[in-house]
Each structure stands twice: as C-alpha cells, then as structure tokens.
Design a protein around this motif. Structure first.
Motif, short mmCIF file in Angstrom:
data_model
loop_
_atom_site.label_atom_id
_atom_site.label_comp_id
_atom_site.label_asym_id
_atom_site.label_seq_id
_atom_site.Cartn_x
_atom_site.Cartn_y
_atom_site.Cartn_z
N THR A 1 -17.51 12.24 -9.85
CA THR A 1 -18.22 11.96 -11.11
C THR A 1 -18.43 10.46 -11.34
N ALA A 2 -17.73 9.62 -10.60
CA ALA A 2 -17.89 8.17 -10.73
C ALA A 2 -17.25 7.50 -9.53
N ALA A 3 -17.71 6.30 -9.20
CA ALA A 3 -17.14 5.56 -8.07
C ALA A 3 -17.20 4.07 -8.34
N TYR A 4 -16.19 3.34 -7.87
CA TYR A 4 -16.10 1.91 -8.12
C TYR A 4 -15.57 1.18 -6.88
N GLU A 5 -16.11 0.02 -6.64
CA GLU A 5 -15.51 -0.89 -5.67
C GLU A 5 -14.47 -1.72 -6.41
N LEU A 6 -13.28 -1.79 -5.84
CA LEU A 6 -12.16 -2.49 -6.48
C LEU A 6 -11.78 -3.72 -5.68
N HIS A 7 -11.32 -4.73 -6.39
CA HIS A 7 -10.67 -5.88 -5.75
C HIS A 7 -9.37 -6.11 -6.50
N ILE A 8 -8.27 -5.92 -5.77
CA ILE A 8 -6.94 -5.87 -6.39
C ILE A 8 -6.16 -7.10 -5.96
N LYS A 9 -5.65 -7.83 -6.91
CA LYS A 9 -4.90 -9.05 -6.62
C LYS A 9 -3.55 -8.69 -6.00
N GLN A 10 -3.31 -9.23 -4.79
CA GLN A 10 -2.07 -8.94 -4.08
C GLN A 10 -1.38 -10.24 -3.70
N PRO A 11 -0.05 -10.29 -3.78
CA PRO A 11 0.67 -11.47 -3.29
C PRO A 11 0.56 -11.59 -1.78
N LEU A 12 0.45 -12.78 -1.29
CA LEU A 12 0.54 -12.99 0.15
C LEU A 12 1.89 -12.48 0.65
N ASP A 13 2.93 -12.78 -0.11
CA ASP A 13 4.29 -12.36 0.22
C ASP A 13 4.86 -11.67 -1.01
N HIS A 14 5.05 -10.36 -0.93
CA HIS A 14 5.53 -9.61 -2.10
C HIS A 14 6.94 -10.03 -2.51
N ASN A 15 7.67 -10.65 -1.60
CA ASN A 15 9.01 -11.11 -1.94
C ASN A 15 8.99 -12.50 -2.60
N HIS A 16 7.88 -13.20 -2.41
CA HIS A 16 7.74 -14.54 -2.99
C HIS A 16 6.31 -14.73 -3.50
N ALA B 1 -10.80 -2.13 -2.17
CA ALA B 1 -10.55 -0.69 -2.16
C ALA B 1 -11.72 -0.01 -2.85
N TYR B 2 -11.75 1.31 -2.73
CA TYR B 2 -12.81 2.08 -3.37
C TYR B 2 -12.19 3.26 -4.10
N GLY C 1 -9.54 16.19 -4.96
CA GLY C 1 -8.80 15.14 -5.63
C GLY C 1 -9.59 13.86 -5.81
N ASN C 2 -9.05 12.97 -6.61
CA ASN C 2 -9.54 11.61 -6.69
C ASN C 2 -9.17 10.90 -5.38
N GLN C 3 -9.88 9.83 -5.05
CA GLN C 3 -9.60 9.13 -3.81
C GLN C 3 -9.60 7.63 -4.02
N ILE C 4 -8.58 6.97 -3.48
CA ILE C 4 -8.51 5.51 -3.46
C ILE C 4 -8.42 5.09 -2.00
N ASP C 5 -9.49 4.50 -1.48
CA ASP C 5 -9.60 4.14 -0.08
C ASP C 5 -9.32 2.64 0.04
N VAL C 6 -8.23 2.28 0.73
CA VAL C 6 -7.71 0.91 0.68
C VAL C 6 -7.89 0.19 2.02
N GLU C 7 -8.62 -0.90 2.00
CA GLU C 7 -8.76 -1.75 3.19
C GLU C 7 -7.42 -2.41 3.50
N HIS C 8 -7.10 -2.53 4.79
CA HIS C 8 -5.82 -3.11 5.21
C HIS C 8 -5.83 -4.63 5.02
N ARG C 9 -4.70 -5.17 4.62
CA ARG C 9 -4.61 -6.62 4.47
C ARG C 9 -4.94 -7.34 5.78
N PHE C 10 -5.59 -8.49 5.67
CA PHE C 10 -6.01 -9.34 6.78
C PHE C 10 -7.17 -8.75 7.58
N PHE C 11 -7.88 -7.78 6.99
CA PHE C 11 -9.09 -7.22 7.60
C PHE C 11 -10.22 -7.28 6.58
#
Length: 430
Positions: free
Chosen positions: A46-61, A71-72, A105-115
């Motif tokens: 019923t709807a679709a969106y291109e997403l850009h999600i802020k991610q830490p380079l290092d999740h520990n820091h 992602a989509y 179902g709903n779908q969230i298609d996530v591009e891999h980091r560094f690609f």
C-alpha cells in the motif's frame, strides 16, 4: 444499484489506504535517525519508501562518526508480520522477496554497510569496521527503531551472502526475529574451503566432470588463440586490467569455470565435446565464467565483499594439480585464491566467528529454514541438518544458486515450510 455499491466500496477502500499511508508517514517522521522519501509502490503493498538510516561507524564507540545506510520499506499493514531482508551487497533498487509475499508481510530491505551508498565518508572510511558484529548491529538498530511501528512477528531472510548475513544476525541478536530463512547461504569455515574441492570432484556424473576438464585443457593449450580474442573483447566491452593482467584474468576464468558451471545451473549436454575444437571450448568457457569478473570494475565493485571473505567469512580457492605445465601467469602453489583483497590489505583470516556459529547452530537454531539447491556449488558449505532443534533444511533436487527458491519447491516441500511458519508465527498462510 450494484455499480453504486461497488463504487462506494472502492471509495471506502481508497480512503482507508490514504488514511493508513498518512498514519505511516506520521509514524516515520517520529522515528529517530530515519530520513525517508516516497517511491513507487510495488504490487501487493500500500506504500513504499526509500530510507536512509543514520548508523554509527562503530556501534561500540558512536563518537567515531556515522554514515547513512540505505534501505527500502514496503508497507502492507500495521497488523502484518515484518520481514527484514539482510542484503549482503549493495541494493540500488527495492527488491520484493518471496518470503514477504508468502506471509503477506511488510518488508524492510537493508543494503549492507560499506556497499552501494551505505558507505562512510572518506575521512572516516576504515575497513576494520566492516565486520559481522558491526553489520548485524546495523540490523539490530533498524529492528529496534521500526518495532515502534511494527509490533507483530518479525522474520529475517537473505539470499547468498545476504543469507549468510541472516545467519550471523540471528547469532548476534537471537531475540530480534521470530523466524530466519536464509537462501543458498554457505557457512565457510576456512579461507580455502576444502569442501568446495570435494563437491567439484563428486557432483554430477564423471562424464560431465571430465567434459568440463577437457574444455579447460583445450582453452589453456590454445592460449595463443584465446588471448588476442579476449584482448579485443575487453576493448569492445570497456574492460581494463590493472589489478590483474589480461593473462592472469584469463587463467582465473579457466580455473573458475567448473565452480560457475554448477553454481549457475549449467547443462552437461551443452558442454562442447572433445573434438569440437578451440573456438567452441573458448566460447562456452567464457559464457560460463568469463573475464569480466576479473577486470578492474569487478575488483573495485566487490572490494568490500573480498575484504569480508578474507578477514572473517572464508571463501574458496582453485586446485591447480591437474594443470601442470598449462598455467603460466598463476602459481601452482599455493593454490590461487578466489579472494582479491583490496589493494594494500593482507589476508588476515580469523575463523573464530564462523566456527563459533557452526558450533552454535546445532543447539540454538530453532525456527530456522535453510533453503539450498543440491546442484549449487555453494551447497558444499551449506549448514547441514542436525537433530534436536526445531528447524527445517531443504536441499532442493537439481536446483542451482539462482533457482533454489520457494517458487521452485515441490508441493510437499512448500507445504512443510508453510506448516512450520504457521506454527512459529501463530497465523494462517494462504
């Protein structure tokens, strides 16, 4: 009268969809670290969106910087299960997964980091942060953020390297999803997987394997015929060879030939016969493996993939024993590797994680469905069935890397899969 009723129902349905889209966009605006824009809606959603999600380079820091991960989102309904697709590479376009359709179902298609576009800026780009712990932490963050919107059952799925990501995601975050479905996903335990050699020595018939070998020998014996033609092909195709020479690429393509043949579903009856000549042999070999993959664009396009394979995911190499005196550009020993590490980076493989996952699966991989094709080269290192856990394994007869999918299952295989999903998700699947 009937026309008016149908028109009224259509209007009500349209208003309901409009209202749900408005509700979804309101919810998306409230999510932290998510930028979104509307895109063409795939059929069935019923709807679709291109997403850009802020991610830490290092999740520990987190103070070390951040990047935006593409992602989509494809939306069916707030009351539907949600499928997170764990890509292994770039994802330039939204892709609809079979599992999402199966469970509606709903779908969230996530591009891999560094690609793709999910790459840190040059001043903070560092391959040490391209590892499975960080990549699965990206998925965990997305899961936690979008649970604010989708609070029902969650599934994860991926194909090939994306299927590997599905397995590692569940290992690091066992509570994030209710079901995991990796397709054609190897679990390589070594930098040079010996099980690949065993597969190539035993798959199919002896006659078919011999025919492949005869093509390899025919091409190598006639390199003076092959190389000038490949040079002109490369020029016409715009291929450049600076990481590897053209002759090295040629020999890699010859060694790759049987691996690609079985992975891509080659037909034994299409292999040139021993007396068909050098032209037929070269044409079939290059249409099966080819030199494009070993050109500069392949080296740079798959650099992040090679880094992961060479550092912690393992891969394969090429046996050379049967080509004594026929290889001139590549060494006989050690075996040439199928990993082309980014320039300046050594292969420093650490197999602790993959072996830990291999030990974890037999006791902990409940609610997994492993789907492989038994004719696919990568099935050699697929996860094997074990007793004592509530999981399913399918090695689909005669199917290769691209065909081992739900749509090609036998009716009884599909029924078994659906039955398990219905039990695990506590829902009916039509």
């Amino acid at each position: 009268m009937l026309h008016r009723i149908l028109l009224g129902l259509s209007l009500l349905f349209s208003l309901a969809l409009t209202g749900q889209t408005s509700q979804l966009e309101t919810a998306l605006f409230q999510l932290p670290d998510v930028i979104f824009k509307s895109m063409e809606t795939p059929a069935g959603y019923t709807a679709a969106y291109e997403l850009h999600i802020k991610q830490p380079l290092d999740h520990n820091h987190p103070e070390k910087g951040y990047f935006y991960q593409r992602a989509y989102l494809s939306h069916r309904g707030f009351d539907r299960p949600t499928v997170i697709c764990t890509e292994g590479y770039d994802r330039p376009n939204n892709r609809n997964y079979e599992l999402s359709d199966l469970v509606q179902g709903n779908q969230i298609d996530v591009e891999h980091r560094f690609f793709g576009t999910s790459v840190p800026a040059a001043d903070i780009f560092d391959y040490q942060y391209l590892n499975l712990e960080q990549a699965t932490a990206d998925l965990h963050k997305i899961n936690q953020v979008f649970r604010e919107i989708y609070q029902g059952k969650w599934l994860s799925t991926g194909i090939s390297k994306g299927g590997q990501t599905t397995i590692f995601y569940r290992y690091f975050y066992p509570e994030d999803v209710d079901v995991s479905v990796p397709f054609v996903a190897p679990l390589n335990l070594e930098l040079e997987e010996q099980r690949i050699y065993t597969f190539l020595d035993t798959v199919g018939t002896e006659a078919c394997r011999t025919a492949l070998y005869e093509v390899q020998k025919e091409v190598l014996k006639n390199r003076d015929y092959a190389l000038p033609r490949l040079k002109w092909y490369a020029k016409g195709a715009g291929l450049n060879f600076t990481y590897l020479s053209l002759e090295e690429a040629f020999e890699y393509a010859v060694l790759e030939y049987p691996f690609s043949f079985w992975q891509l579903g080659g037909k034994c009856e299409d292999i040139p016969k021993k007396g068909d000549g050098k032209e037929a042999a070269l044409e079939h070999l290059m249409s099966t493996s080819g030199i494009d993959f070993f050109a500069d664009a392949g080296m740079t396009g798959y650099a992040s993939h090679y880094y992961q394979a060479g550092s912690e995911m393992g891969y394969y190499g090429y046996n050379t024993e049967d080509f004594k005196g026929l290889l001139k550009a590549l060494p006989m020993e050690p075996h040439p590797s199928a990993i082309f590490m980014p320039e300046g980076l050594p292969k420093t493989f650490d197999g602790k994680l993959v072996n830990a996952v291999a030990e974890w699966i037999p006791a902990n991989a409940d609610r997994f469905i492993f789907i492989n094709g038994n004719a696919d080269t990568w099935s050699a290192t697929a996860v094997r069935p074990t007793e004592g856990i509530d999981a399913l394994w399918f090695f689909l007869e005669g199917l290769d890397h691209g065909k081992a999918r739900i749509r090609n299952m036998k009716p009884q295989e599909r029924a078994q899969m659906v039955s398990a999903l219905e039990r695990w998700l506590e829902m009916e699947i039509e």
